[in-house]
Design a protein around this motif. Structure first.
Motif, PDB file in Angstrom:
ATOM      1  N   SER A  72       0.830  -1.211   0.000  1.00  0.00           N
ATOM      2  CA  SER A  72       0.000   0.000   0.000  1.00  0.00           C
ATOM      3  C   SER A  72       0.865   1.263   0.000  1.00  0.00           C
ATOM      4  O   SER A  72       0.515   2.256  -0.639  1.00  0.00           O
ATOM      5  CB  SER A  72      -0.965   0.000   1.196  1.00  0.00           C
ATOM      6  N   TYR A  73       2.008   1.234   0.677  1.00  0.00           N
ATOM      7  CA  TYR A  73       2.906   2.390   0.667  1.00  0.00           C
ATOM      8  C   TYR A  73       3.617   2.530  -0.671  1.00  0.00           C
ATOM      9  O   TYR A  73       3.841   3.645  -1.150  1.00  0.00           O
ATOM     10  CB  TYR A  73       3.907   2.319   1.830  1.00  0.00           C
ATOM     11  N   ILE A  74       3.980   1.425  -1.268  1.00  0.00           N
ATOM     12  CA  ILE A  74       4.601   1.477  -2.594  1.00  0.00           C
ATOM     13  C   ILE A  74       3.622   2.084  -3.594  1.00  0.00           C
ATOM     14  O   ILE A  74       3.999   2.914  -4.425  1.00  0.00           O
ATOM     15  CB  ILE A  74       5.056   0.076  -3.046  1.00  0.00           C
ATOM     16  N   ARG A  75       2.360   1.696  -3.516  1.00  0.00           N
ATOM     17  CA  ARG A  75       1.356   2.244  -4.435  1.00  0.00           C
ATOM     18  C   ARG A  75       1.099   3.734  -4.165  1.00  0.00           C
ATOM     19  O   ARG A  75       0.892   4.502  -5.100  1.00  0.00           O
ATOM     20  CB  ARG A  75       0.063   1.447  -4.340  1.00  0.00           C
ATOM     21  N   ARG A  76       1.125   4.158  -2.906  1.00  0.00           N
ATOM     22  CA  ARG A  76       0.908   5.570  -2.570  1.00  0.00           C
ATOM     23  C   ARG A  76       2.124   6.437  -2.883  1.00  0.00           C
ATOM     24  O   ARG A  76       1.985   7.601  -3.238  1.00  0.00           O
ATOM     25  CB  ARG A  76       0.557   5.734  -1.088  1.00  0.00           C
ATOM     26  N   TYR A  77       3.324   5.874  -2.712  1.00  0.00           N
ATOM     27  CA  TYR A  77       4.563   6.637  -2.882  1.00  0.00           C
ATOM     28  C   TYR A  77       5.537   5.851  -3.773  1.00  0.00           C
ATOM     29  O   TYR A  77       6.619   5.461  -3.321  1.00  0.00           O
ATOM     30  CB  TYR A  77       5.216   6.911  -1.520  1.00  0.00           C
ATOM     31  N   PRO A  78       5.187   5.621  -5.030  1.00  0.00           N
ATOM     32  CA  PRO A  78       6.061   4.795  -5.881  1.00  0.00           C
ATOM     33  C   PRO A  78       7.459   5.387  -6.071  1.00  0.00           C
ATOM     34  O   PRO A  78       8.420   4.646  -6.268  1.00  0.00           O
ATOM     35  CB  PRO A  78       5.304   4.700  -7.201  1.00  0.00           C
ATOM     36  N   ASP A  79       7.575   6.703  -5.970  1.00  0.00           N
ATOM     37  CA  ASP A  79       8.882   7.334  -6.131  1.00  0.00           C
ATOM     38  C   ASP A  79       9.806   7.084  -4.940  1.00  0.00           C
ATOM     39  O   ASP A  79      11.004   7.339  -5.011  1.00  0.00           O
ATOM     40  CB  ASP A  79       8.717   8.837  -6.349  1.00  0.00           C
ATOM     41  N   HIS A  80       9.276   6.553  -3.837  1.00  0.00           N
ATOM     42  CA  HIS A  80      10.085   6.245  -2.655  1.00  0.00           C
ATOM     43  C   HIS A  80      10.675   4.833  -2.719  1.00  0.00           C
ATOM     44  O   HIS A  80      11.496   4.468  -1.896  1.00  0.00           O
ATOM     45  CB  HIS A  80       9.233   6.315  -1.381  1.00  0.00           C
ATOM     46  N   TRP A  81      10.205   4.038  -3.657  1.00  0.00           N
ATOM     47  CA  TRP A  81      10.567   2.618  -3.688  1.00  0.00           C
ATOM     48  C   TRP A  81      11.757   2.403  -4.596  1.00  0.00           C
ATOM     49  O   TRP A  81      11.682   2.644  -5.795  1.00  0.00           O
ATOM     50  CB  TRP A  81       9.371   1.814  -4.173  1.00  0.00           C
ATOM     51  N   VAL A  82      12.865   1.952  -4.035  1.00  0.00           N
ATOM     52  CA  VAL A  82      14.062   1.655  -4.809  1.00  0.00           C
ATOM     53  C   VAL A  82      14.443   0.213  -4.504  1.00  0.00           C
ATOM     54  O   VAL A  82      14.607  -0.170  -3.348  1.00  0.00           O
ATOM     55  CB  VAL A  82      15.226   2.598  -4.413  1.00  0.00           C
ATOM     56  N   TRP A  83      14.561  -0.565  -5.547  1.00  0.00           N
ATOM     57  CA  TRP A  83      14.943  -1.961  -5.355  1.00  0.00           C
ATOM     58  C   TRP A  83      16.077  -2.306  -6.279  1.00  0.00           C
ATOM     59  O   TRP A  83      15.985  -2.078  -7.487  1.00  0.00           O
ATOM     60  CB  TRP A  83      13.763  -2.874  -5.654  1.00  0.00           C
ATOM     61  N   MET A  84      17.094  -2.880  -5.736  1.00  0.00           N
ATOM     62  CA  MET A  84      18.271  -3.240  -6.518  1.00  0.00           C
ATOM     63  C   MET A  84      18.412  -4.754  -6.672  1.00  0.00           C
ATOM     64  O   MET A  84      19.478  -5.232  -6.982  1.00  0.00           O
ATOM     65  CB  MET A  84      19.542  -2.688  -5.844  1.00  0.00           C
ATOM     66  N   HIS A  85      17.365  -5.479  -6.444  1.00  0.00           N
ATOM     67  CA  HIS A  85      17.437  -6.932  -6.608  1.00  0.00           C
ATOM     68  C   HIS A  85      16.189  -7.431  -7.319  1.00  0.00           C
ATOM     69  O   HIS A  85      15.226  -6.703  -7.514  1.00  0.00           O
ATOM     70  CB  HIS A  85      17.620  -7.629  -5.249  1.00  0.00           C
ATOM     71  N   ARG A  86      16.214  -8.707  -7.695  1.00  0.00           N
ATOM     72  CA  ARG A  86      15.081  -9.318  -8.408  1.00  0.00           C
ATOM     73  C   ARG A  86      14.080  -9.858  -7.391  1.00  0.00           C
ATOM     74  O   ARG A  86      14.239 -10.960  -6.883  1.00  0.00           O
ATOM     75  CB  ARG A  86      15.613 -10.425  -9.322  1.00  0.00           C
ATOM     76  N   ARG A  87      13.020  -9.103  -7.119  1.00  0.00           N
ATOM     77  CA  ARG A  87      12.035  -9.461  -6.092  1.00  0.00           C
ATOM     78  C   ARG A  87      11.320 -10.765  -6.406  1.00  0.00           C
ATOM     79  O   ARG A  87      10.911 -11.488  -5.509  1.00  0.00           O
ATOM     80  CB  ARG A  87      11.018  -8.306  -5.939  1.00  0.00           C
ATOM     81  N   TRP A  88      11.104 -11.081  -7.667  1.00  0.00           N
ATOM     82  CA  TRP A  88      10.335 -12.265  -8.047  1.00  0.00           C
ATOM     83  C   TRP A  88      11.229 -13.347  -8.656  1.00  0.00           C
ATOM     84  O   TRP A  88      10.777 -14.130  -9.472  1.00  0.00           O
ATOM     85  CB  TRP A  88       9.216 -11.867  -9.008  1.00  0.00           C
ATOM     86  N   LYS A  89      12.497 -13.430  -8.217  1.00  0.00           N
ATOM     87  CA  LYS A  89      13.403 -14.419  -8.804  1.00  0.00           C
ATOM     88  C   LYS A  89      13.024 -15.848  -8.437  1.00  0.00           C
ATOM     89  O   LYS A  89      13.194 -16.756  -9.230  1.00  0.00           O
ATOM     90  CB  LYS A  89      14.850 -14.136  -8.428  1.00  0.00           C
ATOM     91  N   THR A  90      12.530 -16.085  -7.219  1.00  0.00           N
ATOM     92  CA  THR A  90      12.153 -17.426  -6.798  1.00  0.00           C
ATOM     93  C   THR A  90      10.743 -17.716  -7.293  1.00  0.00           C
ATOM     94  O   THR A  90       9.812 -16.975  -7.012  1.00  0.00           O
ATOM     95  CB  THR A  90      12.211 -17.563  -5.266  1.00  0.00           C
ATOM     96  N   LYS A  91      10.621 -18.769  -8.054  1.00  0.00           N
ATOM     97  CA  LYS A  91       9.328 -19.142  -8.648  1.00  0.00           C
ATOM     98  C   LYS A  91       8.684 -20.261  -7.831  1.00  0.00           C
ATOM     99  O   LYS A  91       9.363 -21.192  -7.406  1.00  0.00           O
ATOM    100  CB  LYS A  91       9.508 -19.626 -10.092  1.00  0.00           C
ATOM    101  N   PRO A  92       7.372 -20.177  -7.623  1.00  0.00           N
ATOM    102  CA  PRO A  92       6.707 -21.242  -6.873  1.00  0.00           C
ATOM    103  C   PRO A  92       6.642 -22.536  -7.681  1.00  0.00           C
ATOM    104  O   PRO A  92       6.588 -22.512  -8.910  1.00  0.00           O
ATOM    105  CB  PRO A  92       5.305 -20.692  -6.613  1.00  0.00           C
ATOM    106  N   THR A  93       6.680 -23.642  -6.965  1.00  0.00           N
ATOM    107  CA  THR A  93       6.427 -24.949  -7.566  1.00  0.00           C
ATOM    108  C   THR A  93       5.169 -25.492  -6.898  1.00  0.00           C
ATOM    109  O   THR A  93       4.710 -24.966  -5.895  1.00  0.00           O
ATOM    110  CB  THR A  93       7.617 -25.907  -7.351  1.00  0.00           C
ATOM    111  N   LYS A  94       4.603 -26.555  -7.438  1.00  0.00           N
ATOM    112  CA  LYS A  94       3.393 -27.134  -6.845  1.00  0.00           C
ATOM    113  C   LYS A  94       3.732 -28.479  -6.216  1.00  0.00           C
ATOM    114  O   LYS A  94       4.471 -29.276  -6.771  1.00  0.00           O
ATOM    115  CB  LYS A  94       2.316 -27.299  -7.907  1.00  0.00           C
ATOM    116  N   ASN A  95       3.134 -28.714  -5.041  1.00  0.00           N
ATOM    117  CA  ASN A  95       3.319 -30.000  -4.374  1.00  0.00           C
ATOM    118  C   ASN A  95       2.265 -30.986  -4.883  1.00  0.00           C
ATOM    119  O   ASN A  95       1.486 -30.670  -5.784  1.00  0.00           O
ATOM    120  CB  ASN A  95       3.291 -29.854  -2.847  1.00  0.00           C
TER     121      ASN A  95
END
Length: 170
Positions: free
Chosen positions: A90-113
């Motif tokens: 919710s804060y990222i959506r309200r203040y997108p200019d405040h969000w700095v990310w230097m890594h791959r947030r979605w690098k780990t992919k889910p698998t199914k059991n």
């Protein structure tokens, strides 16, 4: 003595125990550390954010999140992790200019059991390495412990997701 532990847990660290929660519309592997620490100590999770205002900052303190006593440990960990992740979103959506990310947030992919549920892939670390990582993280967290004399104006409460296993405390 009342103390505060600060954490920046919104990282995809696949060597740590985590779960997939919805984050910005996608499943994101998220560490369960804050929820586990909350459940082990009884301490609430209090999401806090610094928001730029002109040449200064405003500290926004959201209502505390706690697991309901009736929730199982697994339910509580999932609900707490989703709740604080939803507030970060919710804060990222309200203040997108405040969000700095230097890594791959979605690098780990889910698998199914076998039951078709999304699960995290098994970590490649062996138990001694996991213990070393855990000890290092505890040392880092302990170095962040500090006393706080006061906080700024509280921000507007954000949605915390399902309230069946999480409650907000003012």
């Amino acid at each position: 003595r009342a103390r505060i532990v600060g954490m920046l847990p919104d990282q995809d660290v696949d060597s740590l125990e985590g779960i997939f929660v919805n984050f910005l519309g996608r499943p994101a592997y998220t560490p369960i550390g804050p929820a586990a620490l909350s459940l082990m100590t009884g301490a609430a999770i209090v999401p806090c954010f610094l928001v730029r205002e002109g040449r200064g900052f405003r500290l926004c303190v959201e209502p505390a999140l706690e697991a309901l006593p009736s929730a199982t440990r697994t339910e509580a960990m999932t609900k707490l992790t989703q709740a604080w992740s939803g507030i970060v979103e919710s804060y990222i959506r309200r203040y997108p200019d405040h969000w700095v990310w230097m890594h791959r947030r979605w690098k780990t992919k889910p698998t199914k059991n076998a039951e078709g549920q999304q699960v995290a892939p098994a970590s490649g670390l062996r138990p001694p390495a996991q213990l070393a990582v855990a000890v290092s993280l505890v040392a880092c967290v302990l170095s962040l412990i500090t006393a706080v004399n006061g906080c700024g104006k509280a921000g507007k409460a954000a949605k915390a997701g399902d309230k069946d296993a999480v409650r907000k405390r003012d």
